[in-house]
Write a protein that holds these residues in place. Sequence first.
Motif, mmCIF file in Angstrom:
data_model
loop_
_atom_site.group_PDB
_atom_site.id
_atom_site.type_symbol
_atom_site.label_atom_id
_atom_site.label_comp_id
_atom_site.label_asym_id
_atom_site.label_seq_id
_atom_site.Cartn_x
_atom_site.Cartn_y
_atom_site.Cartn_z
ATOM 1 N N UNK A 1 0.826 -1.210 0.000
ATOM 2 C CA UNK A 1 0.000 0.000 0.000
ATOM 3 C C UNK A 1 0.863 1.264 0.000
ATOM 4 N N UNK A 2 1.947 1.227 0.767
ATOM 5 C CA UNK A 2 2.851 2.378 0.810
ATOM 6 C C UNK A 2 3.517 2.627 -0.533
ATOM 7 N N UNK A 3 3.919 1.567 -1.222
ATOM 8 C CA UNK A 3 4.534 1.715 -2.538
ATOM 9 C C UNK A 3 3.533 2.285 -3.542
ATOM 10 N N UNK A 4 2.306 1.751 -3.522
ATOM 11 C CA UNK A 4 1.271 2.251 -4.427
ATOM 12 C C UNK A 4 1.041 3.734 -4.180
ATOM 13 N N UNK A 5 0.898 4.123 -2.926
ATOM 14 C CA UNK A 5 0.667 5.535 -2.607
ATOM 15 C C UNK A 5 1.851 6.393 -3.031
ATOM 16 N N UNK A 6 3.050 5.936 -2.763
ATOM 17 C CA UNK A 6 4.272 6.656 -3.142
ATOM 18 C C UNK A 6 4.284 6.951 -4.643
ATOM 19 N N UNK A 7 4.034 5.913 -5.444
ATOM 20 C CA UNK A 7 4.060 6.079 -6.897
ATOM 21 C C UNK A 7 2.868 6.879 -7.406
ATOM 22 N N UNK A 8 1.691 6.647 -6.824
ATOM 23 C CA UNK A 8 0.486 7.349 -7.267
ATOM 24 C C UNK A 8 0.553 8.841 -6.974
ATOM 25 N N UNK A 9 1.319 9.216 -5.957
ATOM 26 C CA UNK A 9 1.470 10.636 -5.634
ATOM 27 C C UNK A 9 2.476 11.315 -6.555
ATOM 28 N N UNK A 10 3.027 10.542 -7.503
ATOM 29 C CA UNK A 10 3.956 11.119 -8.456
ATOM 30 C C UNK A 10 5.376 11.201 -7.947
ATOM 31 N N UNK A 11 5.642 10.601 -6.824
ATOM 32 C CA UNK A 11 7.005 10.605 -6.309
ATOM 33 C C UNK A 11 7.867 9.716 -7.198
ATOM 34 N N UNK A 12 9.134 10.045 -7.333
ATOM 35 C CA UNK A 12 9.979 9.261 -8.236
ATOM 36 C C UNK A 12 10.183 7.841 -7.725
ATOM 37 N N UNK A 13 10.205 6.923 -8.671
ATOM 38 C CA UNK A 13 10.442 5.523 -8.324
ATOM 39 C C UNK A 13 11.882 5.354 -7.846
ATOM 40 N N UNK A 14 12.772 6.175 -8.434
ATOM 41 C CA UNK A 14 14.174 6.118 -8.025
ATOM 42 C C UNK A 14 14.670 4.695 -8.003
ATOM 43 N N UNK A 15 15.497 4.407 -7.040
ATOM 44 C CA UNK A 15 16.007 3.046 -6.886
ATOM 45 C C UNK A 15 15.417 2.470 -5.606
ATOM 46 N N UNK A 16 14.166 2.046 -5.692
ATOM 47 C CA UNK A 16 13.502 1.459 -4.535
ATOM 48 C C UNK A 16 13.743 -0.042 -4.440
ATOM 49 N N UNK A 17 14.533 -0.582 -5.354
ATOM 50 C CA UNK A 17 14.865 -2.006 -5.302
ATOM 51 C C UNK A 17 15.452 -2.415 -3.962
ATOM 52 N N UNK A 18 16.428 -1.656 -3.427
ATOM 53 C CA UNK A 18 16.983 -2.017 -2.112
ATOM 54 C C UNK A 18 15.936 -1.961 -0.987
ATOM 55 N N UNK A 19 14.951 -1.090 -1.112
ATOM 56 C CA UNK A 19 13.875 -1.033 -0.112
ATOM 57 C C UNK A 19 13.063 -2.325 -0.165
ATOM 58 N N UNK A 20 12.757 -2.784 -1.386
ATOM 59 C CA UNK A 20 12.015 -4.037 -1.518
ATOM 60 C C UNK A 20 12.865 -5.229 -1.066
ATOM 61 N N UNK A 21 14.186 -5.151 -1.274
ATOM 62 C CA UNK A 21 15.072 -6.195 -0.750
ATOM 63 C C UNK A 21 14.952 -6.247 0.773
ATOM 64 N N UNK A 22 14.895 -5.080 1.405
ATOM 65 C CA UNK A 22 14.763 -5.003 2.858
ATOM 66 C C UNK A 22 13.425 -5.582 3.317
ATOM 67 N N UNK A 23 12.350 -5.270 2.602
ATOM 68 C CA UNK A 23 11.036 -5.826 2.938
ATOM 69 C C UNK A 23 11.099 -7.353 2.858
ATOM 70 N N UNK A 24 11.682 -7.852 1.777
ATOM 71 C CA UNK A 24 11.765 -9.304 1.603
ATOM 72 C C UNK A 24 12.638 -9.931 2.681
ATOM 73 N N UNK A 25 13.741 -9.295 2.991
ATOM 74 C CA UNK A 25 14.656 -9.820 4.007
ATOM 75 C C UNK A 25 13.993 -9.849 5.383
ATOM 76 N N UNK A 26 13.106 -8.896 5.635
ATOM 77 C CA UNK A 26 12.443 -8.815 6.940
ATOM 78 C C UNK A 26 11.533 -10.019 7.216
ATOM 79 N N UNK A 27 11.032 -10.670 6.176
ATOM 80 C CA UNK A 27 10.148 -11.822 6.383
ATOM 81 C C UNK A 27 10.862 -13.156 6.228
ATOM 82 N N UNK A 28 12.097 -13.116 5.778
ATOM 83 C CA UNK A 28 12.847 -14.368 5.555
ATOM 84 C C UNK A 28 13.459 -14.905 6.847
ATOM 85 N N UNK A 29 13.647 -16.199 6.831
ATOM 86 C CA UNK A 29 14.293 -16.891 7.951
ATOM 87 C C UNK A 29 15.794 -16.578 7.925
ATOM 88 N N UNK A 30 16.367 -16.383 9.082
ATOM 89 C CA UNK A 30 17.815 -16.058 9.163
ATOM 90 C C UNK A 30 18.592 -17.220 9.695
#
Length: 190
Positions: free
Chosen positions: A161-190
Amino acid sequence: MPRVSQDQLDARRQEILAAARACFARHGYEGATVRRLEEATGLSRGAIFHHFRDKDSLFLAVAEDDAAAMVETVARNGLVQVMRDLLARAVSPDTTGWLGSQLEVSRRLRTDPAFAKRWAERSAAIAEATRDRLVRQRDAGVLREDVPIDVLAQFLELAYDGLVLHLAMGRPAGDLGPVLDLVEEAVRRH
């Protein structure tokens, strides 16, 4: 009079959905008048409403089409992949239309009880696909076990939802790949 095949009817329906998605995104639900829908599709109101009962049904079909695609991706690759796909297409006019449709769905969920009731089933399908995927991933030993599945699902939904809102508000996509890596890492087993 020549008969129209089901494939032709289906293709026309998809053309109407694509044009209507852009029209709803550009003008909002109220601003997407029948005249604007006619201009966007290049079809008469009779041709449009041959496929859809009314404007509300057309909007719901656009939203359902988007939700079905999302459920398919979630089931196959997870909600983070939906976010990655969205980010990869962030500059595309189709994505802009999709984002606008998502915001319009959100607005109507808050302001239109009848729409919210109709939409609940679609929303439940996305949540179920997310939960099923998380259960499969946990069973495979990929996900962390110290957090309940429902909490992980809510976390991913909030990130989405935060990503959708960020993009829908016209904010730049920039390099959000590392942010999504962090989201994915947060749910993974360590």
